[in-house]
Design a protein around this motif. Structure first.
Motif, PDB file in Angstrom:
ATOM      1  N   TYR A   6       0.825  -1.208   0.000  1.00  0.00           N
ATOM      2  CA  TYR A   6       0.000   0.000   0.000  1.00  0.00           C
ATOM      3  C   TYR A   6       0.855   1.252   0.000  1.00  0.00           C
ATOM      4  O   TYR A   6       0.440   2.302  -0.518  1.00  0.00           O
ATOM      5  CB  TYR A   6      -0.979   0.001   1.191  1.00  0.00           C
ATOM      6  CG  TYR A   6      -0.329   0.176   2.537  1.00  0.00           C
ATOM      7  CD1 TYR A   6       0.017   1.431   3.012  1.00  0.00           C
ATOM      8  CD2 TYR A   6      -0.062  -0.924   3.348  1.00  0.00           C
ATOM      9  CE1 TYR A   6       0.633   1.592   4.255  1.00  0.00           C
ATOM     10  CE2 TYR A   6       0.557  -0.771   4.581  1.00  0.00           C
ATOM     11  CZ  TYR A   6       0.893   0.486   5.024  1.00  0.00           C
ATOM     12  OH  TYR A   6       1.510   0.655   6.244  1.00  0.00           O
ATOM     13  N   GLN A   7       2.065   1.183   0.592  1.00  0.00           N
ATOM     14  CA  GLN A   7       2.956   2.332   0.567  1.00  0.00           C
ATOM     15  C   GLN A   7       3.431   2.614  -0.853  1.00  0.00           C
ATOM     16  O   GLN A   7       3.456   3.772  -1.288  1.00  0.00           O
ATOM     17  CB  GLN A   7       4.161   2.088   1.485  1.00  0.00           C
ATOM     18  CG  GLN A   7       3.817   2.069   2.964  1.00  0.00           C
ATOM     19  CD  GLN A   7       5.006   1.696   3.833  1.00  0.00           C
ATOM     20  OE1 GLN A   7       5.930   1.015   3.391  1.00  0.00           O
ATOM     21  NE2 GLN A   7       4.978   2.125   5.090  1.00  0.00           N
ATOM     22  N   GLY A   8       3.797   1.558  -1.566  1.00  0.00           N
ATOM     23  CA  GLY A   8       4.205   1.737  -2.955  1.00  0.00           C
ATOM     24  C   GLY A   8       3.089   2.312  -3.803  1.00  0.00           C
ATOM     25  O   GLY A   8       3.313   3.185  -4.656  1.00  0.00           O
ATOM     26  N   ARG A   9       1.865   1.832  -3.583  1.00  0.00           N
ATOM     27  CA  ARG A   9       0.701   2.350  -4.301  1.00  0.00           C
ATOM     28  C   ARG A   9       0.487   3.829  -4.011  1.00  0.00           C
ATOM     29  O   ARG A   9       0.285   4.643  -4.921  1.00  0.00           O
ATOM     30  CB  ARG A   9      -0.543   1.563  -3.874  1.00  0.00           C
ATOM     31  CG  ARG A   9      -1.845   1.997  -4.531  1.00  0.00           C
ATOM     32  CD  ARG A   9      -3.038   1.499  -3.724  1.00  0.00           C
ATOM     33  NE  ARG A   9      -3.242   2.269  -2.527  1.00  0.00           N
ATOM     34  CZ  ARG A   9      -3.820   1.786  -1.415  1.00  0.00           C
ATOM     35  NH1 ARG A   9      -4.200   0.521  -1.372  1.00  0.00           N
ATOM     36  NH2 ARG A   9      -3.999   2.559  -0.365  1.00  0.00           N
ATOM     37  N   ALA A  10       0.558   4.190  -2.707  1.00  0.00           N
ATOM     38  CA  ALA A  10       0.322   5.576  -2.314  1.00  0.00           C
ATOM     39  C   ALA A  10       1.394   6.505  -2.872  1.00  0.00           C
ATOM     40  O   ALA A  10       1.091   7.621  -3.325  1.00  0.00           O
ATOM     41  CB  ALA A  10       0.263   5.688  -0.797  1.00  0.00           C
ATOM     42  N   VAL A  11       2.663   6.076  -2.827  1.00  0.00           N
ATOM     43  CA  VAL A  11       3.750   6.901  -3.364  1.00  0.00           C
ATOM     44  C   VAL A  11       3.525   7.169  -4.852  1.00  0.00           C
ATOM     45  O   VAL A  11       3.673   8.305  -5.323  1.00  0.00           O
ATOM     46  CB  VAL A  11       5.116   6.225  -3.122  1.00  0.00           C
ATOM     47  CG1 VAL A  11       6.218   6.911  -3.911  1.00  0.00           C
ATOM     48  CG2 VAL A  11       5.450   6.255  -1.629  1.00  0.00           C
ATOM     49  N   LYS A  12       3.172   6.137  -5.598  1.00  0.00           N
ATOM     50  CA  LYS A  12       2.907   6.309  -7.033  1.00  0.00           C
ATOM     51  C   LYS A  12       1.754   7.283  -7.255  1.00  0.00           C
ATOM     52  O   LYS A  12       1.831   8.179  -8.110  1.00  0.00           O
ATOM     53  CB  LYS A  12       2.580   4.962  -7.672  1.00  0.00           C
ATOM     54  CG  LYS A  12       2.256   5.059  -9.166  1.00  0.00           C
ATOM     55  CD  LYS A  12       1.846   3.727  -9.744  1.00  0.00           C
ATOM     56  CE  LYS A  12       1.572   3.847 -11.248  1.00  0.00           C
ATOM     57  NZ  LYS A  12       0.491   4.830 -11.539  1.00  0.00           N
ATOM     58  N   ASN A 165      -6.875  18.266  -4.257  1.00  0.00           N
ATOM     59  CA  ASN A 165      -7.096  16.848  -4.507  1.00  0.00           C
ATOM     60  C   ASN A 165      -6.476  16.033  -3.389  1.00  0.00           C
ATOM     61  O   ASN A 165      -5.594  16.509  -2.661  1.00  0.00           O
ATOM     62  CB  ASN A 165      -6.504  16.420  -5.855  1.00  0.00           C
ATOM     63  CG  ASN A 165      -4.988  16.422  -5.837  1.00  0.00           C
ATOM     64  OD1 ASN A 165      -4.356  15.385  -5.627  1.00  0.00           O
ATOM     65  ND2 ASN A 165      -4.380  17.599  -6.042  1.00  0.00           N
ATOM     66  N   VAL A 166      -6.951  14.804  -3.241  1.00  0.00           N
ATOM     67  CA  VAL A 166      -6.389  13.831  -2.296  1.00  0.00           C
ATOM     68  C   VAL A 166      -5.906  12.644  -3.114  1.00  0.00           C
ATOM     69  O   VAL A 166      -6.685  11.995  -3.806  1.00  0.00           O
ATOM     70  CB  VAL A 166      -7.432  13.382  -1.258  1.00  0.00           C
ATOM     71  CG1 VAL A 166      -6.848  12.340  -0.322  1.00  0.00           C
ATOM     72  CG2 VAL A 166      -7.948  14.577  -0.477  1.00  0.00           C
ATOM     73  N   ALA A 167      -4.596  12.375  -3.049  1.00  0.00           N
ATOM     74  CA  ALA A 167      -4.016  11.325  -3.894  1.00  0.00           C
ATOM     75  C   ALA A 167      -4.396   9.928  -3.444  1.00  0.00           C
ATOM     76  O   ALA A 167      -4.627   9.035  -4.260  1.00  0.00           O
ATOM     77  CB  ALA A 167      -2.493  11.461  -3.906  1.00  0.00           C
ATOM     78  N   ASP A 168      -4.465   9.734  -2.128  1.00  0.00           N
ATOM     79  CA  ASP A 168      -4.752   8.397  -1.605  1.00  0.00           C
ATOM     80  C   ASP A 168      -5.210   8.542  -0.160  1.00  0.00           C
ATOM     81  O   ASP A 168      -4.908   9.542   0.495  1.00  0.00           O
ATOM     82  CB  ASP A 168      -3.519   7.497  -1.668  1.00  0.00           C
ATOM     83  CG  ASP A 168      -3.878   6.013  -1.838  1.00  0.00           C
ATOM     84  OD1 ASP A 168      -4.972   5.623  -1.384  1.00  0.00           O
ATOM     85  OD2 ASP A 168      -3.070   5.268  -2.422  1.00  0.00           O
ATOM     86  N   ALA A 169      -5.933   7.557   0.305  1.00  0.00           N
ATOM     87  CA  ALA A 169      -6.380   7.520   1.697  1.00  0.00           C
ATOM     88  C   ALA A 169      -6.167   6.109   2.228  1.00  0.00           C
ATOM     89  O   ALA A 169      -6.806   5.161   1.759  1.00  0.00           O
ATOM     90  CB  ALA A 169      -7.851   7.928   1.816  1.00  0.00           C
ATOM     91  N   ILE A 170      -5.257   5.972   3.171  1.00  0.00           N
ATOM     92  CA  ILE A 170      -4.949   4.673   3.770  1.00  0.00           C
ATOM     93  C   ILE A 170      -5.668   4.601   5.113  1.00  0.00           C
ATOM     94  O   ILE A 170      -5.385   5.380   6.021  1.00  0.00           O
ATOM     95  CB  ILE A 170      -3.436   4.501   3.949  1.00  0.00           C
ATOM     96  CG1 ILE A 170      -2.739   4.585   2.584  1.00  0.00           C
ATOM     97  CG2 ILE A 170      -3.116   3.177   4.626  1.00  0.00           C
ATOM     98  CD1 ILE A 170      -1.244   4.758   2.675  1.00  0.00           C
ATOM     99  N   THR A 171      -6.602   3.690   5.235  1.00  0.00           N
ATOM    100  CA  THR A 171      -7.487   3.648   6.386  1.00  0.00           C
ATOM    101  C   THR A 171      -7.020   2.642   7.439  1.00  0.00           C
ATOM    102  O   THR A 171      -6.211   1.750   7.169  1.00  0.00           O
ATOM    103  CB  THR A 171      -8.907   3.263   5.947  1.00  0.00           C
ATOM    104  OG1 THR A 171      -8.870   1.944   5.397  1.00  0.00           O
ATOM    105  CG2 THR A 171      -9.433   4.235   4.898  1.00  0.00           C
ATOM    106  N   ILE A 172      -7.561   2.799   8.627  1.00  0.00           N
ATOM    107  CA  ILE A 172      -7.295   1.838   9.693  1.00  0.00           C
ATOM    108  C   ILE A 172      -7.721   0.437   9.274  1.00  0.00           C
ATOM    109  O   ILE A 172      -7.007  -0.543   9.522  1.00  0.00           O
ATOM    110  CB  ILE A 172      -8.010   2.265  10.991  1.00  0.00           C
ATOM    111  CG1 ILE A 172      -7.237   3.401  11.667  1.00  0.00           C
ATOM    112  CG2 ILE A 172      -8.151   1.092  11.948  1.00  0.00           C
ATOM    113  CD1 ILE A 172      -7.881   3.914  12.930  1.00  0.00           C
TER     114      ILE A 172
END
Length: 555
Positions: A6-12, A165-172
């Motif tokens: 998920y970190q790789g996805r968010a960075v991209k 804009n919001v690039a990504d949202a990583i949830t609990i």
């Protein structure tokens, strides 16, 4: 260091958004490793010879962020602009907002290519805006990247002035499913105040806490709370979130009357006293800690495994912020002999009824999502027109609430609404995890510089053990997913993408003659093993006594 999936996805997604919009916000829950992602994004922008400023609002964050940056991006020089150091020499400068917003600091600022704002929910403050305005004056093409776990403000529109804009949202829930946080288990306990709480007036940012206190903070209700805690969770280090300072102190006193060594922390205490109480709690000397929301930001205690919601919250993010304090996994080296499999969320108000069940089994879906492969699904906010990740229900920039259907019990049907990703840790790992025996009780991964094992005797308590050579350490004791996540993290921290890819390629090569001979000495008769399967079996057998010793000490 190898990033989690998920970190790789968010960075991209963040890099794509910066290229498209010139700004973006990453909403990343506590425990996600947001500083790792912040550093990876900054590092990519530095590759072309650019200059980055990372803004923090607390001294300790400057040190923490720069240390992580050096681990992720060791090739770029770092400098500091804060109270005791004022230098722009590094390609990446880590600075304190309180220092940088002064005229002398602004006058010395060089041309920046990227401005990174940690804890970006503070960005609407004048001090931040002065820095942003100066940086944009020096470079109209400046990119602005914000990272926060809690984007909400009382005015909400402050963020929309900087980000569109919001690039990504990583949830609990995503982190729990991936095994990086313990599962939250929500329970609603009615002490006879639910109807009154539903009628409490709502202010600009939240419910009227004075009114909430008048309802919740009575001798009878406090005693009910203490009795329930004594019966159901007295063996768990706990934190109670109260409506006011008086409410926190009264709850502390109610627990003390029942013989519980409770303490209260709030802003009226001196810094030294507050730190001493928190340190005693972290050592396990205080089983109950009461506070009026002072512990919602910048504080996490791995030891905590029960959260009491004694106040109600009008925003789900506030409730998640409180619950998140107890979701960190335990480091067994720091807390020897303790095991933490989940965290109880005991709601004595209406927060869970209003916003949804925190029991992860009830809210996580199993649908696959193209976003897991780096393809960010987006939707547009009807009010501020910002581009947002599809999974958000509340716009982090303007506060618009997307309507969702409620079940008959008053819970969000997150199975349908969020369509969260089912994350298969083993398939997403860059390492080959080999199951050694038919019982599936031992998993081993090997690299060039490290190895890791996940094993269980009873199928309930899973041990994650990481090793380098013949030295090994206990990483965690958790459920199977949590143990695999910790073991995989250990491998990612000690191997490179290149070494992981090379080792994984051994799956298609047969075991060497030397490997087969060594396996024979361990009693393996025949069988057809690949080179990496043989390496896993040999690693386990060479280190078996060490693994059993580590497990024996932990047990």
């Amino acid at each position: 260091m190898i990033l989690r999936p998920y970190q790789g996805r968010a960075v991209k997604n963040c890099l794509d958004a910066l290229k498209k919009h010139g700004n973006t916000l990453l909403v990343s829950a506590t425990g996600s490793g947001k500083t790792v992602m912040l550093s990876a994004v900054a590092g990519e922008r530095l590759t072309g010879g650019g200059r980055v400023l990372v803004l923090q609002h607390r001294d300790e964050l400057t040190g923490q962020n720069s240390r992580t940056f050096r681990q992720v991006c060791p090739d770029f020089p770092v400098s500091y602009y804060c109270a005791d150091q004022k230098s722009w020499r590094g390609q990446a400068t880590f600075g304190m907002v309180q220092t940088l917003c002064r005229d002398t600091a602004l006058d010395s600022m060089p041309r920046l290519d990227l401005l990174v704002i940690d804890e970006a929910h503070h960005v609407a403050a004048d001090s931040y805006q002065r820095i942003i305005d100066r940086a944009r004056a020096l470079n109209p093409d400046l990119a602005v990247f914000g990272v926060t776990a809690t984007p909400e403000r009382s005015d909400r529109r402050g963020l929309a002035g900087t980000f569109d804009n919001v690039a990504d949202a990583i949830t609990i829930t995503e982190l729990v499913r991936a095994g990086h946080l313990v599962p939250p288990v929500g329970r609603v306990i009615d002490i006879g105040t639910q109807d009154q709480l539903r009628r409490v007036k709502r202010s600009a940012a939240d419910y009227d806490m004075a009114e909430v206190e008048a309802i919740q903070n009575t001798t009878i209700h406090n005693r009910q709370i203490v009795d329930y805690w004594l019966e159901h969770s007295s063996d768990r280090p706990s934190v109670a979130f109260c409506s006011t300072v008086k409410h926190a102190e009264d709850m502390r006193d109610a627990f003390r009357v029942a013989g519980v060594a409770a303490e209260a922390v709030h802003g009226e205490l001196g810094t030294k006293e507050r730190r001493a109480i928190l340190a005693a709690y972290d050592r396990g000397e205080i089983p109950m800690l009461c506070n009026p929301m002072i512990l919602t930001e910048g504080w996490d205690a791995q030891i905590c495994s029960a959260i009491l919601l004694l106040r109600t919250s009008s925003q789900k993010s506030t409730m998640i912020q409180m619950a998140g304090r107890g979701l960190r996994k335990l480091d067994p080296r720091r807390y020897p002999g303790r095991v933490k499999r989940d965290c109880l969320i005991l709601d004595f108000g209406i927060s869970l009824l209003t916003h949804g069940d925190l029991n992860v089994d009830a809210v996580l879906g199993k649908a696959k999502d193209p976003a897991e492969k780096g393809e960010a699904r987006k939707k547009s906010c009807p009010e501020c027109k910002a581009e947002l990740p599809v999974q958000v229900r509340e716009c982090p920039l303007c506060g618009y609430e997307f309507k969702v259907e409620l079940t008959e019990g008053g819970f969000y049907n997150e199975l349908e609404e969020l369509r969260l990703i089912e994350i298969d840790l083993l398939n997403n790992s860059p390492f080959r995890w080999i199951s050694l025996f038919d019982s599936d009780r031992v998993l081993v991964a090997t690299g060039f510089d490290s190895w890791a094992a996940v094993t269980s005797v009873d199928g309930e308590n899973w041990f994650a053990i990481g090793g380098q050579g013949r030295e090994a350490q206990l990483l965690t004791i958790a459920n199977r997913v949590g143990a695999v996540a910790s073991a995989d993290d250990f491998m990612r921290a000690n191997e490179t993408s290149r070494s992981a890819k090379k080792a994984a390629g051994w799956m298609g090569h047969p075991a060497s003659q030397k490997q087969e001979q060594t396996l024979g000495r361990f009693g393996y008769a025949g069988g057809h093993y690949s080179k990496i399967e043989a390496a896993a079996h040999l690693t386990f057998n060479f280190n078996r006594q060490t693994i059993e010793r580590v497990m024996g000490v932990a047990a």
